[in-house]
Design a protein around this motif. Structure first.
Motif, PDB file in Angstrom:
ATOM      1  N   GLU A   4      36.047 -32.048 -35.226  1.00  0.00           N
ATOM      2  CA  GLU A   4      36.062 -33.458 -34.836  1.00  0.00           C
ATOM      3  C   GLU A   4      34.684 -34.086 -35.008  1.00  0.00           C
ATOM      4  O   GLU A   4      34.557 -35.197 -35.550  1.00  0.00           O
ATOM      5  N   GLN A   5      33.655 -33.379 -34.552  1.00  0.00           N
ATOM      6  CA  GLN A   5      32.299 -33.880 -34.689  1.00  0.00           C
ATOM      7  C   GLN A   5      31.914 -34.040 -36.160  1.00  0.00           C
ATOM      8  O   GLN A   5      31.311 -35.047 -36.560  1.00  0.00           O
ATOM      9  N   THR A   6      32.278 -33.055 -36.968  1.00  0.00           N
ATOM     10  CA  THR A   6      31.972 -33.097 -38.401  1.00  0.00           C
ATOM     11  C   THR A   6      32.688 -34.256 -39.075  1.00  0.00           C
ATOM     12  O   THR A   6      32.114 -34.958 -39.923  1.00  0.00           O
ATOM     13  N   LEU A   7      33.922 -34.476 -38.693  1.00  0.00           N
ATOM     14  CA  LEU A   7      34.740 -35.535 -39.267  1.00  0.00           C
ATOM     15  C   LEU A   7      34.100 -36.903 -39.047  1.00  0.00           C
ATOM     16  O   LEU A   7      33.994 -37.714 -39.973  1.00  0.00           O
ATOM     17  N   VAL A   8      33.655 -37.155 -37.830  1.00  0.00           N
ATOM     18  CA  VAL A   8      33.062 -38.457 -37.510  1.00  0.00           C
ATOM     19  C   VAL A   8      31.707 -38.617 -38.171  1.00  0.00           C
ATOM     20  O   VAL A   8      31.370 -39.701 -38.678  1.00  0.00           O
ATOM     21  N   ARG A   9      30.904 -37.552 -38.191  1.00  0.00           N
ATOM     22  CA  ARG A   9      29.590 -37.634 -38.825  1.00  0.00           C
ATOM     23  C   ARG A   9      29.700 -37.905 -40.326  1.00  0.00           C
ATOM     24  O   ARG A   9      28.836 -38.570 -40.907  1.00  0.00           O
ATOM     25  N   ARG A  10      30.769 -37.398 -40.924  1.00  0.00           N
ATOM     26  CA  ARG A  10      30.969 -37.586 -42.354  1.00  0.00           C
ATOM     27  C   ARG A  10      31.328 -39.034 -42.680  1.00  0.00           C
ATOM     28  O   ARG A  10      30.894 -39.588 -43.691  1.00  0.00           O
ATOM     29  N   ASP A  11      32.128 -39.649 -41.814  1.00  0.00           N
ATOM     30  CA  ASP A  11      32.604 -41.002 -42.096  1.00  0.00           C
ATOM     31  C   ASP A  11      33.130 -41.632 -40.808  1.00  0.00           C
ATOM     32  O   ASP A  11      34.120 -41.152 -40.244  1.00  0.00           O
TER      33      ASP A  11
END
Length: 285
Positions: A249-256
């Motif tokens: 989830e954290q990676t997803l938001v940081r990506r876009d």
């Protein structure tokens, strides 16, 4: 008849009924652990009714209190609390009806649940006003949903053991963490209107760090919950697996940042369901 159906749809949109998926799994997790297995059809029905009425009350208060703010925010200006589909009177009736339903269901459960029902409603209703003067609003939302496991164990055992507090703390930091991510969408609006969200005060990068810290704390408390409750392998997998999901989830938001809705609704929904399924598996294997 068509008018009734339309009005029900408007109320459903008001409170986003399907998002009950965030709180229901954890109230049932607490009930399964407290009962050391199946807790009975009566408590299943009463627990579900309590969770849904409490959430409807909280969301109703939030939408009613925020109708002036939502009307100014392009992201929320088409909600039924501000576009004329639901009157202030109908929203107040909805809030009162769900509050009374929650208190009545608590009375049917046991005396401790009944005594705590009104204080719980006060906590649930307070979130909507915190953002007007404190950036702790994100944590207050976490506390609101974090009450679900406490309510679940009270329903079964009329007590509050240590493991239920640890489970609740995990939920508090989980919810506060994903609410921080969700609030990134309104940074500029919150700054303009003087609302006290963490993103508007400290910026996006600090918010991402605090959200990740909160999610790390959530996993830690869930691991402590598993240990304190004396659960087994599948329960530990539930806690560890939640860490992997939250990392994604954290990676997803940081990506876009355009993925925030997906992270908020889809990923978190699956987390609760999977956690509950593994706790059940832990009890039957």
């Amino acid at each position: 008849m068509n008018d009734i159906v339309k009005k029900l749809k408007d109320f459903n949109e008001l409170v986003m009924f399907e998002h009950s998926i965030f709180s229901l799994p954890f109230i049932f997790i607490a009930m399964v652990v407290a009962a050391d297995g199946w807790f009975g059809w009566k408590l299943l029905a009463l627990g579900a009714l309590a969770a849904v009425s409490a959430r409807n009350f909280a969301m109703g208060v939030n939408r009613y209190a925020d109708r002036d703010i939502d009307a100014l925010n392009p992201r929320t200006s088409n909600r039924p609390n501000v576009d004329g589909r639901l009157s202030e009177t109908s929203m107040l009736f909805f809030i009162l009806a769900n509050a009374l339903a929650f208190v009545f269901v608590a009375y049917l459960i046991n005396s401790l649940a009944f005594v705590l029902s009104v204080p719980i409603l006060l906590v649930l209703g307070s979130y909507s006003y915190f953002k007007r003067f404190s950036s702790l609003a994100h944590v207050i939302l976490g506390v609101s949903l974090g009450l679900a496991p406490i309510a679940g164990v009270i329903a079964v055992s009329a007590s509050v053991p240590l493991w239920s507090v640890l489970l609740s703390l995990g939920v508090i930091f989980w919810v506060a963490g994903f609410d921080l991510l969700y609030s990134l969408q309104d940074i500029e609006f919150d700054k303009e209107k003087g609302l006290h969200s963490i993103p508007s005060i400290y910026g996006a990068q600090a918010t991402l760090f605090i959200s990740a810290l909160f999610h790390a704390l959530a996993v830690l408390f869930w691991l402590l919950f598993v240990w304190a409750a004396g659960l087994g392998f599948f329960a530990f997998m539930a806690a560890l697996g939640s860490g992997a999901v939250l990392y994604y989830e954290q990676t997803l938001v940081r990506r876009d940042f355009k993925q925030i809705d997906r992270a908020f609704f889809t990923v978190n929904g699956y987390l609760g369901i999977a956690f509950f399924a593994l706790i059940i598996l832990d009890k039957v294997v």
